[in-house]
Design a protein around this motif. Structure first.
Motif, short mmCIF file in Angstrom:
data_model
loop_
_atom_site.label_atom_id
_atom_site.label_comp_id
_atom_site.label_asym_id
_atom_site.label_seq_id
_atom_site.Cartn_x
_atom_site.Cartn_y
_atom_site.Cartn_z
N MET A 1 0.84 -1.18 0.00
CA MET A 1 0.00 0.00 0.00
C MET A 1 0.88 1.25 0.00
N ASN A 2 0.41 2.28 -0.65
CA ASN A 2 1.09 3.56 -0.71
C ASN A 2 1.15 4.17 0.69
N THR A 3 2.34 4.40 1.21
CA THR A 3 2.46 4.91 2.58
C THR A 3 2.85 6.38 2.65
N ASN A 4 3.18 7.00 1.53
CA ASN A 4 3.51 8.42 1.59
C ASN A 4 2.23 9.25 1.59
N THR A 5 2.38 10.55 1.53
CA THR A 5 1.21 11.42 1.58
C THR A 5 0.69 11.77 0.20
N ASP A 6 1.18 11.12 -0.83
CA ASP A 6 0.73 11.38 -2.19
C ASP A 6 -0.48 10.49 -2.50
N PHE A 7 -1.63 10.85 -1.90
CA PHE A 7 -2.85 10.09 -2.12
C PHE A 7 -3.98 11.05 -2.43
N LYS A 8 -5.05 10.50 -2.93
CA LYS A 8 -6.27 11.26 -3.23
C LYS A 8 -7.32 10.81 -2.22
N ILE A 9 -8.27 11.68 -1.92
CA ILE A 9 -9.32 11.34 -0.97
C ILE A 9 -10.65 11.30 -1.71
N ILE A 10 -11.40 10.24 -1.47
CA ILE A 10 -12.77 10.14 -1.97
C ILE A 10 -13.69 10.34 -0.78
N PHE A 11 -14.44 11.44 -0.81
CA PHE A 11 -15.45 11.69 0.20
C PHE A 11 -16.75 11.09 -0.34
N PHE A 12 -17.49 10.40 0.51
CA PHE A 12 -18.69 9.73 0.05
C PHE A 12 -19.79 9.78 1.10
N ASP A 13 -21.01 9.56 0.67
CA ASP A 13 -22.16 9.50 1.56
C ASP A 13 -22.09 8.15 2.27
N GLY A 33 -2.97 1.63 -3.12
CA GLY A 33 -3.48 2.53 -2.08
C GLY A 33 -3.42 3.99 -2.45
N MET A 34 -3.70 4.32 -3.71
CA MET A 34 -3.70 5.72 -4.14
C MET A 34 -4.82 6.51 -3.47
N PHE A 35 -5.92 5.84 -3.16
CA PHE A 35 -7.09 6.51 -2.62
C PHE A 35 -7.27 6.24 -1.13
N ARG A 36 -7.74 7.28 -0.43
CA ARG A 36 -8.22 7.17 0.93
C ARG A 36 -9.70 7.53 0.87
N PHE A 37 -10.45 7.19 1.92
CA PHE A 37 -11.89 7.36 1.89
C PHE A 37 -12.35 8.02 3.18
N ALA A 38 -13.30 8.94 3.05
CA ALA A 38 -13.82 9.63 4.22
C ALA A 38 -15.28 9.98 3.98
N PRO A 39 -16.09 9.90 5.02
CA PRO A 39 -17.50 10.25 4.86
C PRO A 39 -17.68 11.76 4.68
N LEU A 40 -18.63 12.12 3.84
CA LEU A 40 -19.01 13.53 3.73
C LEU A 40 -19.58 13.95 5.07
N VAL A 64 -17.15 13.03 -3.73
CA VAL A 64 -16.30 14.21 -3.95
C VAL A 64 -14.86 13.71 -4.00
N TYR A 65 -14.15 14.11 -5.04
CA TYR A 65 -12.74 13.75 -5.23
C TYR A 65 -11.90 14.93 -4.77
N PHE A 66 -10.89 14.66 -3.94
CA PHE A 66 -10.01 15.73 -3.47
C PHE A 66 -8.57 15.27 -3.56
N ASP A 67 -7.74 16.11 -4.17
CA ASP A 67 -6.30 15.85 -4.26
C ASP A 67 -5.59 16.84 -3.34
N PRO A 68 -5.12 16.38 -2.17
CA PRO A 68 -4.47 17.30 -1.22
C PRO A 68 -3.21 17.96 -1.77
N GLN A 69 -2.54 17.31 -2.71
CA GLN A 69 -1.30 17.88 -3.26
C GLN A 69 -1.56 19.12 -4.11
N THR A 70 -2.66 19.10 -4.88
CA THR A 70 -2.98 20.23 -5.77
C THR A 70 -4.14 21.07 -5.25
N ASN A 71 -4.78 20.61 -4.17
CA ASN A 71 -5.96 21.26 -3.61
C ASN A 71 -7.13 21.26 -4.60
N GLN A 72 -7.15 20.31 -5.50
CA GLN A 72 -8.21 20.19 -6.50
C GLN A 72 -9.39 19.41 -5.91
#
Length: 139
Positions: A1-13, A33-40, A64-72
């Protein structure tokens, strides 16, 4: 699994069975492990200033897709396509969907989103994540 901070977050219901199935779909196809997941509406969405509608009848943004590196931040059909196309071949072929105007893609996204509880139900029928998958879930 990707252990650095270069990941994307998927926010979901987190209450939506379809959204949970989407998360399971992504986990199964994201071995690095490119993606992490968090509830909206959870702590992580507050931390990253991701807004979730308060009225669940208006919760048309289920992913909702969020890239912490680019703030997109992407929502609606753009979020779903961004996630799916990052899963590699054959899913990357869906990039062709970007030729469909966003207002048309979003119309169908909202149609499914508005009816997701009627069709797929709520999370009462979702499986628990494995220990490894649980490490990718943010709160």
């Amino acid at each position: 699994m990707n252990t650095n901070t270069d990941f994307k977050i998927i926010f979901f219901d987190g209450d939506c069975s379809l959204c949970n199935q989407f998360v399971q779909f992504v986990i199964a196809r994201d071995p690095n492990g490119m993606f992490r997941f968090a509830p909206l509406g959870g702590k992580t969405s507050v931390q990253y200033n991701i807004q979730a509608p308060r009225d669940t009848n208006q919760l048309w943004t289920t992913i909702v897709y969020f890239d912490p590196q680019t703030n997109q931040t992407l929502s609606h059909s753009n979020a779903a396509l961004a996630v799916i196309t990052k899963l590699g071949f054959p899913y990357s072929l869906l990039k062709i969907s970007y030729i469909i105007p966003k207002f048309i893609r979003d119309f169908f996204y909202r149609l499914v989103s508005k009816n997701r509880y009627k069709i797929w139900g709520d999370k009462s029928n979702c499986r628990l994540p494995t220990e490894e998958e649980a490490k990718r879930i943010l709160h």
